[in-house]
Scaffold this motif. Structure first.
Motif: not given
Length: 209
Positions: A127-136
């Motif tokens: 979930q943390t990786q996905l949230e960071g990717t969405e921001n990027r």
């Protein structure tokens, strides 16, 4: 005799430089670099999805409709061969990415119904990786939009428009405002809410005696 060809060549270079040829090339390269970063971030998101679906399935296997929706949306994205210089191709690509964003949003709503899943360390990491990717993705997409706008404005301006016409530099399609809204405003679907109870029939008044 060789002096005249060299002078002519030098004059052409000066004229091209003064008419924005070099700047057009630089801005075109900036657009290409921006697009590569957009693709890179979207691929990063796609690569996270199989593990995310697998982890959720371990706790919520009965949510088949939502899990299949995410998997199918990811597969659709992978099937698109996008050409960013073609407006129809770019629109199809962006629509598919928007559908994947919506499917992921629905999956996250389902997760709220499973406390054990929400506390699973593997899920939390994903979930943390996905949230960071969405921001990027948002950042990369914004930079690409700006680069395309800068390029299009430049080649429409005089005298660069003459140079662009001479060397076949056309305006580039861009993500539209509607596309952006589709991604940023994913539909809100509450899978945990109980269905509304049917209305109860009203009692009929007793006949007067």
């Amino acid at each position: 005799m060789r002096v005249f060809p060299l002078l002519a060549f030098s004059l052409v270079l000066v004229l091209l430089s003064g008419c924005g040829y070099n700047q057009i090339q630089q801005k075109d390269e900036a657009v290409a670099a921006g697009w590569s970063e957009v693709l890179n971030q979207y691929k990063r998101r796609a690569d996270l999805i199989p593990n995310l679906v697998s982890t959720v399935k371990g706790y919520a296997a009965q949510e088949q409709q939502v899990l299949i929706g995410v998997t199918e949306a990811r597969a659709k994205v992978g099937q698109i061969q996008v050409n960013p210089d073609d407006a129809a191709s770019l629109q199809a690509f962006q629509q598919a990415q928007g559908e994947l964003s919506s499917a992921l949003s629905r999956l996250m709503v389902v997760v709220e119904n499973y406390p054990n899943l929400k506390s699973d360390q593997a899920f939390l990491n994903l979930q943390t990786q996905l949230e960071g990717t969405e921001n990027r993705i948002t950042v990369a997409r914004g930079r690409y939009i700006q680069a395309v706008q800068d390029y299009n404005t430049y080649i429409r301006s005089f005298p660069q428009n003459l140079t662009a016409m001479m060397f076949g530099h056309d305006q580039k399609p861009n993500f539209t405002v509607e596309n952006e809204r589709e991604i940023q405003d994913a539909p809100s679907v509450d899978f945990g809410a109980p269905a509304p109870a049917p209305p109860q029939p009203q009692p009929q008044p007793a006949p007067a005696g």
